[in-house]
Design an enzyme around this catalytic site. Structure first.
Site, PDB file in Angstrom:
ATOM      1  N   GLY A  83       0.824  -1.209   0.000  1.00 38.43           N
ATOM      2  CA  GLY A  83       0.000   0.000   0.000  1.00 38.43           C
ATOM      3  C   GLY A  83       0.855   1.255   0.000  1.00 38.43           C
ATOM      4  O   GLY A  83       0.951   1.941   1.026  1.00 38.43           O
ATOM      5  N   TYR A  84       1.475   1.538  -1.137  1.00 40.06           N
ATOM      6  CA  TYR A  84       2.267   2.766  -1.278  1.00 40.06           C
ATOM      7  C   TYR A  84       1.464   3.831  -2.046  1.00 40.06           C
ATOM      8  O   TYR A  84       1.153   4.883  -1.527  1.00 40.06           O
ATOM      9  CB  TYR A  84       3.555   2.476  -2.057  1.00 40.06           C
ATOM     10  CG  TYR A  84       4.752   2.030  -1.251  1.00 40.06           C
ATOM     11  CD1 TYR A  84       4.631   1.289  -0.083  1.00 40.06           C
ATOM     12  CD2 TYR A  84       6.044   2.326  -1.688  1.00 40.06           C
ATOM     13  CE1 TYR A  84       5.741   0.874   0.617  1.00 40.06           C
ATOM     14  CE2 TYR A  84       7.170   1.911  -0.990  1.00 40.06           C
ATOM     15  CZ  TYR A  84       7.019   1.191   0.163  1.00 40.06           C
ATOM     16  OH  TYR A  84       8.124   0.776   0.849  1.00 40.06           O
ATOM     17  N   SER A  85       1.142   3.503  -3.329  1.00 42.28           N
ATOM     18  CA  SER A  85       0.595   4.519  -4.242  1.00 42.28           C
ATOM     19  C   SER A  85      -0.800   4.974  -3.836  1.00 42.28           C
ATOM     20  O   SER A  85      -1.587   4.209  -3.292  1.00 42.28           O
ATOM     21  CB  SER A  85       0.517   3.962  -5.662  1.00 42.28           C
ATOM     22  OG  SER A  85       1.757   3.465  -6.057  1.00 42.28           O
ATOM     23  N   GLU A 136      12.799  -3.947  -4.582  1.00 41.60           N
ATOM     24  CA  GLU A 136      11.737  -4.228  -5.550  1.00 41.60           C
ATOM     25  C   GLU A 136      12.275  -4.058  -6.971  1.00 41.60           C
ATOM     26  O   GLU A 136      12.030  -4.903  -7.828  1.00 41.60           O
ATOM     27  CB  GLU A 136      10.569  -3.256  -5.309  1.00 41.60           C
ATOM     28  CG  GLU A 136       9.439  -3.399  -6.321  1.00 41.60           C
ATOM     29  CD  GLU A 136       8.278  -2.413  -6.078  1.00 41.60           C
ATOM     30  OE1 GLU A 136       8.341  -1.648  -5.109  1.00 41.60           O
ATOM     31  OE2 GLU A 136       7.337  -2.445  -6.867  1.00 41.60           O
ATOM     32  N   SER A 143       8.098   4.624 -12.175  1.00 38.23           N
ATOM     33  CA  SER A 143       8.126   4.595 -13.647  1.00 38.23           C
ATOM     34  C   SER A 143       9.566   4.724 -14.158  1.00 38.23           C
ATOM     35  O   SER A 143      10.459   5.206 -13.457  1.00 38.23           O
ATOM     36  CB  SER A 143       7.268   5.726 -14.216  1.00 38.23           C
ATOM     37  OG  SER A 143       7.957   6.949 -14.082  1.00 38.23           O
ATOM     38  N   ASN A 144       9.762   4.304 -15.423  1.00 37.57           N
ATOM     39  CA  ASN A 144      11.113   4.338 -15.975  1.00 37.57           C
ATOM     40  C   ASN A 144      11.636   5.767 -16.132  1.00 37.57           C
ATOM     41  O   ASN A 144      12.850   6.002 -16.045  1.00 37.57           O
ATOM     42  CB  ASN A 144      11.148   3.575 -17.311  1.00 37.57           C
ATOM     43  CG  ASN A 144      11.113   2.073 -17.070  1.00 37.57           C
ATOM     44  OD1 ASN A 144      10.847   1.617 -15.954  1.00 37.57           O
ATOM     45  ND2 ASN A 144      11.391   1.295 -18.101  1.00 37.57           N
ATOM     46  N   GLU A 145      10.719   6.729 -16.338  1.00 38.53           N
ATOM     47  CA  GLU A 145      11.181   8.130 -16.406  1.00 38.53           C
ATOM     48  C   GLU A 145      11.767   8.542 -15.049  1.00 38.53           C
ATOM     49  O   GLU A 145      12.813   9.196 -14.974  1.00 38.53           O
ATOM     50  CB  GLU A 145      10.004   9.065 -16.760  1.00 38.53           C
ATOM     51  CG  GLU A 145       9.481   8.933 -18.179  1.00 38.53           C
ATOM     52  CD  GLU A 145       8.582   7.722 -18.376  1.00 38.53           C
ATOM     53  OE1 GLU A 145       8.105   7.148 -17.381  1.00 38.53           O
ATOM     54  OE2 GLU A 145       8.367   7.331 -19.542  1.00 38.53           O
TER      55      GLU A 145
HETATM   56  C1  LIG Z   1      -0.020  -2.904 -12.874  1.00 33.65           C
HETATM   57  C2  LIG Z   1       0.435  -2.018 -11.762  1.00 33.65           C
HETATM   58  C3  LIG Z   1       0.617  -2.552 -10.503  1.00 33.65           C
HETATM   59  C4  LIG Z   1       0.972  -1.728  -9.443  1.00 33.65           C
HETATM   60  N1  LIG Z   1       1.066  -2.280  -8.198  1.00 33.65           N
HETATM   61  C5  LIG Z   1       1.256  -1.464  -7.132  1.00 33.65           C
HETATM   62  C6  LIG Z   1       1.189  -1.978  -5.804  1.00 33.65           C
HETATM   63  O1  LIG Z   1       1.003  -3.190  -5.581  1.00 33.65           O
HETATM   64  N2  LIG Z   1       1.339  -1.117  -4.768  1.00 33.65           N
HETATM   65  C7  LIG Z   1       1.572   0.216  -4.955  1.00 33.65           C
HETATM   66  O2  LIG Z   1       1.721   0.924  -3.985  1.00 33.65           O
HETATM   67  N3  LIG Z   1       1.634   0.746  -6.217  1.00 33.65           N
HETATM   68  C8  LIG Z   1       1.473  -0.057  -7.298  1.00 33.65           C
HETATM   69  N4  LIG Z   1       1.498   0.460  -8.572  1.00 33.65           N
HETATM   70  C9  LIG Z   1       1.623   1.915  -8.735  1.00 33.65           C
HETATM   71  C10 LIG Z   1       2.896   2.391  -9.397  1.00 33.65           C
HETATM   72  O3  LIG Z   1       3.974   2.370  -8.511  1.00 33.65           O
HETATM   73  C11 LIG Z   1       2.603   3.806  -9.940  1.00 33.65           C
HETATM   74  O4  LIG Z   1       1.655   3.657 -10.978  1.00 33.65           O
HETATM   75  C12 LIG Z   1       3.830   4.485 -10.456  1.00 33.65           C
HETATM   76  O5  LIG Z   1       4.684   4.847  -9.409  1.00 33.65           O
HETATM   77  C13 LIG Z   1       3.489   5.756 -11.286  1.00 33.65           C
HETATM   78  O6  LIG Z   1       2.653   6.591 -10.562  1.00 33.65           O
HETATM   79  P1  LIG Z   1       1.289   7.144 -11.186  1.00 33.65           P
HETATM   80  O7  LIG Z   1       0.541   5.983 -11.773  1.00 33.65           O
HETATM   81  O8  LIG Z   1       0.603   7.954 -10.149  1.00 33.65           O
HETATM   82  O9  LIG Z   1       1.698   8.067 -12.401  1.00 33.65           O
HETATM   83  P2  LIG Z   1       2.236   9.615 -12.333  1.00 33.65           P
HETATM   84  O10 LIG Z   1       3.119   9.738 -11.175  1.00 33.65           O
HETATM   85  O11 LIG Z   1       0.983  10.453 -12.347  1.00 33.65           O
HETATM   86  O12 LIG Z   1       3.011   9.727 -13.645  1.00 33.65           O
HETATM   87  C14 LIG Z   1       2.375   9.924 -14.931  1.00 33.65           C
HETATM   88  C15 LIG Z   1       3.471  10.016 -15.996  1.00 33.65           C
HETATM   89  O13 LIG Z   1       4.302  11.149 -15.761  1.00 33.65           O
HETATM   90  C16 LIG Z   1       5.668  10.766 -15.637  1.00 33.65           C
HETATM   91  N5  LIG Z   1       6.330  11.589 -14.617  1.00 33.65           N
HETATM   92  C17 LIG Z   1       5.848  11.889 -13.394  1.00 33.65           C
HETATM   93  N6  LIG Z   1       6.739  12.657 -12.710  1.00 33.65           N
HETATM   94  C18 LIG Z   1       7.805  12.827 -13.526  1.00 33.65           C
HETATM   95  C19 LIG Z   1       9.060  13.499 -13.377  1.00 33.65           C
HETATM   96  N7  LIG Z   1       9.388  14.156 -12.261  1.00 33.65           N
HETATM   97  N8  LIG Z   1       9.935  13.445 -14.416  1.00 33.65           N
HETATM   98  C20 LIG Z   1       9.620  12.776 -15.547  1.00 33.65           C
HETATM   99  N9  LIG Z   1       8.441  12.118 -15.755  1.00 33.65           N
HETATM  100  C21 LIG Z   1       7.552  12.144 -14.748  1.00 33.65           C
HETATM  101  C22 LIG Z   1       5.639   9.308 -15.234  1.00 33.65           C
HETATM  102  O14 LIG Z   1       6.810   8.626 -15.628  1.00 33.65           O
HETATM  103  C23 LIG Z   1       4.418   8.812 -15.987  1.00 33.65           C
HETATM  104  O15 LIG Z   1       4.772   8.481 -17.313  1.00 33.65           O
HETATM  105  C24 LIG Z   1       1.188  -0.343  -9.658  1.00 33.65           C
HETATM  106  C25 LIG Z   1       1.042   0.192 -10.945  1.00 33.65           C
HETATM  107  C26 LIG Z   1       0.658  -0.624 -11.981  1.00 33.65           C
HETATM  108  C27 LIG Z   1       0.475  -0.013 -13.350  1.00 33.65           C
END
Ligand SMILES: Cc1cc2nc3c(=O)[nH]c(=O)nc-3n(C[C@H](O)[C@H](O)[C@H](O)COP(=O)(O)OP(=O)(O)OC[C@H]3O[C@@H](n4cnc5c(N)ncnc54)[C@H](O)[C@@H]3O)c2cc1C
Length: 402
Positions: free
Chosen positions: A127-129, A249, A387-389
């Protein structure tokens, strides 16, 4: 690091291979390769077999229930699991919260939580995101207010929402980042809580993905009461645990051995599928794509081995795990793209209902019917675990010093 296997390592390789062949549950065979649905019981059955042998928590020190293997043995083990087409082991207990607990937890927490992870009986979720706190994780708002209960003990009352919580619908326990000091600077007011998912006030709601799967969830927490002794490490210092866990992770996400298996699978498909009356494998453009993948994967493998060697000499996975995450997930995505390309038009007629119990059979060979949903599913890998970015930002700052 000496990359040649010693005689002991080779003996271990034979032992591991023979043991997996003799003990991998018959009903799971072929499921991972074919991309079949893998349910909770499937998962637990293999986890428990490994747990009973003491080989589930492969990376853990012996004192906490791991086998005490060397970095090379662990590498061999992951290769052998992938070679045998073993279903992917759940990372949430094994490579995420387990290491946090044995590194930062109290003796009571270690005794209470580690055995259930090492023997495969307890399912954890992460439970992070939150909505609004993904890349910018420190922006999380789920709050935990401390109070003294009628019984004189200390508790937190937790309120908020988590999202993308993988497989939370099956979880017994979850590890949660919560805000315990709203007045402090973002990273400084966060704590790391272990929460029993059966606690009143927790609601898990499904999010159905593009491939039609129920893999991720929203988790709502409404007046969830958590004893203070379920907090790992100091109050408001949870960010230390959070970062430590993310590095673990990300290393696991590289999945080199699994990708090797994926490339072998594509070669098998390409030997069977025809292109202008010739097996696809003879098409020079297709061959080039496989060769490029293999070259990149070999480079990644050596980078991972260097990281493992660093760990063996006492250095935890640091910012280089971001590099492993980027390259590993890019390769996984290229593999699913190439698999989809190789199965050609058989990749198109996909219906979610097809499964072991259906009367209807998918069109085309067995290896084709999950190519499209797997392609869609694996898009997630460049997003989760940070994310990879964001990983590129970390490399720029922490590795290149920019
Ligand atoms: C299938 C799946 C399973 C997951 N499982 C878990 C889980 O079990 N527990 C949990 O806690 N989380 C989980 N996650 C969440 C995951 O860690 C987040 O989706 C991820 O960290 C991206 O956050 P966001 O979706 O809020 O996108 P955002 O943070 O809103 O990002 C949107 C886009 O903007 C880009 N971006 C944002 N900030 C920057 C920056 N500073 N510089 C450049 N680019 C940027 C990102 O790379 C992305 O492309 C899961 C996600 C997926 C898709």
């Amino acid at each position: 690091m000496d990359l040649a296997f010693s005689a002991e390592d080779l003996a271990f390789q034979q032992e591991a291979r023979a043991w997996i062949a003799a003990n991998y549950p018959a009903e799971l065979r072929g499921k991972q390769d074919e991309g079949d649905d893998i349910g909770k019981e499937d998962m637990l059955s293999w986890h428990k077999v490994l747990g009973a042998k003491g080989w589930l928590a492969a990376a853990w020190p012996r004192e906490y229930g791991g086998p005490g293997w060397t970095a090379t043995q662990r590498y061999i083990w992951s290769e052998e699991l992938a070679r045998a087409d073993s279903i992917t082991l759940l990372p949430f207990g094994l490579s995420m919260v387990g290491p946090v607990i044995y590194t930062f937890g109290t003796p009571e927490q270690k005794a209470r939580f580690l055995p259930g992870i090492a023997d495969g009986s307890v399912w954890w979720c992460q439970g992070y995101s939150e909505p609004g706190a993904g890349s910018d994780l420190a922006n999380l708002r789920t709050k935990a207010e401390r109070f003294t209960g009628d019984d004189g003990r200390e508790y937190y009352r937790v309120n908020g929402q988590k999202t993308w919580t993988t497989l939370a619908q099956h979880a017994d326990w979850g590890f949660f980042l919560v805000r315990t000091d709203p007045a402090a600077k973002a990273q400084e007011g966060i704590s790391f809580l272990l929460i029993d998912m059966k606690t009143p006030g927790i609601t898990v709601r499904p999010i159905i993905t593009l491939g039609g799967e129920h893999e991720v969830n929203e988790v709502w927490l409404e007046d969830v009461i958590v004893p203070v002794e379920n907090r790992v490490y100091e109050e408001n210092k949870g960010w230390t645990c959070a970062k430590f866990l993310l590095a673990h992770e990300r290393t696991g996400i590289a999945a080199v051995a699994r990708s090797k298996r994926g490339i072998e699978r594509i070669k098998h498909i390409a030997r069977t599928e025809l292109d202008e009356d010739q097996p696809l494998i003879h098409n020079p453009f297709f061959k080039r794509k496989i060769a490029e993948l293999e070259i990149d994967l070999t480079a990644l493998e050596y980078t991972e081995l260097r990281t493992l060697a660093g760990e063996a000499s006492g250095r935890g996975p640091g910012p280089e795990s971001s590099l492993l995450k980027i390259k590993g997930t890019e390769i996984q995505q290229r593999i699913t793209e190439l698999a989809l390309e190789a199965v050609g038009h058989y990749g198109a007629p996909y219906f979610r209902a097809f499964g072991a119990s259906d009367n209807e059979h998918p069109i085309g060979p067995d290896y084709a019917h999950r190519a499209a949903p797997t392609y869609f599913n694996v898009r997630k890998t460049s997003i989760y675990g940070g994310s990879n970015e964001i990983q590129r930002n970390i490399i720029a700052k922490m590795v290149l010093g920019l």
